[in-house]
Design an enzyme around this catalytic site. Sequence first.
Site, PDB file in Angstrom:
ATOM      1  CB  VAL A 132      -0.921   0.032   1.241  1.00  0.00           C
ATOM      2  CG1 VAL A 132      -1.847   1.243   1.179  1.00  0.00           C
ATOM      3  CG2 VAL A 132      -1.728  -1.240   1.347  1.00  0.00           C
ATOM      4  CB  SER A 133       1.013   4.300   0.103  1.00  0.00           C
ATOM      5  OG  SER A 133       1.460   5.606  -0.106  1.00  0.00           O
ATOM      6  CG  MET A 134       7.191   3.373   1.497  1.00  0.00           C
ATOM      7  SD  MET A 134       7.866   3.724   3.143  1.00  0.00           S
ATOM      8  CE  MET A 134       7.115   2.403   4.094  1.00  0.00           C
ATOM      9  CB  ALA A 186      -3.224  -0.657  -2.922  1.00  0.00           C
TER      10      ALA A 186
END
Length: 245
Positions: A91-93, A119
């Site tokens: 997720v993200s990073m 994501a």
Amino acid sequence: MDIDPRWFKRFGRTGPAEMRLLCFHYAGGNASVFRQWPRLLPWFIEPVAVQLPGRTDRFRETPYDRMDPLIDDLIEVVKPLLDKPFALYGVSMGSRVAWALAHALRERGMPMPRQLFVASSSPPSLADGRRDWDGRDESLIEFLRTMGGTPDEVLEHPELVAGLLPTLAADLSVVSTHTFRPRTPLDIPIHAFAGTHDPEATPEQMTGWRTETTARFDIDPVPGGHIFDDAGHRQVIRAIVDTWG
């Protein structure tokens, strides 16, 4: 070789499984964002959440602020988990960490993930060294508010927020300073999940992940912003099971 409990959290899942899903949290987050996944995934998929230094039970450890040393250390501790078919979800990073790990596994001739799920992250091809904050604490706090994922009861207590900021700044530096450009894309399927109202990684931007693989690419819009709510998580889990399970 034993699995290092500092790095990997199973949240009570101890039964047999046929495959593993390694999960990577977002900047400023921790492994607990995946705490409910063991009960939401079917028995044959074991979720294992990665816990990076600088948070919760690892708060005394210095967080990484560069991707290369993070991946060098991660590649060593992850070996015991590669004895079964596995996939990566970030997720993200965490998406960028999972992507970098997949490349490192390939470069070292180690077992490869069957799938990469990403994501809420713009693709590596858009990395330009830009930082999502200007170095001021106030800017980091505004980033926390905009991105979501941090409980309001935390944001309302300055002393709690102050404890989060050094790790958040380090996490964001991991992404902003990583400009790795692989000569060859991955050859595993990539499935992307994009928040329909995400200001950081729009669905249009996330279609850029298509260039990161020579295999199949799919993208699903998820109602909401940068950090998905419970309904969003369930949508992601259903897609993972349908696609890979």
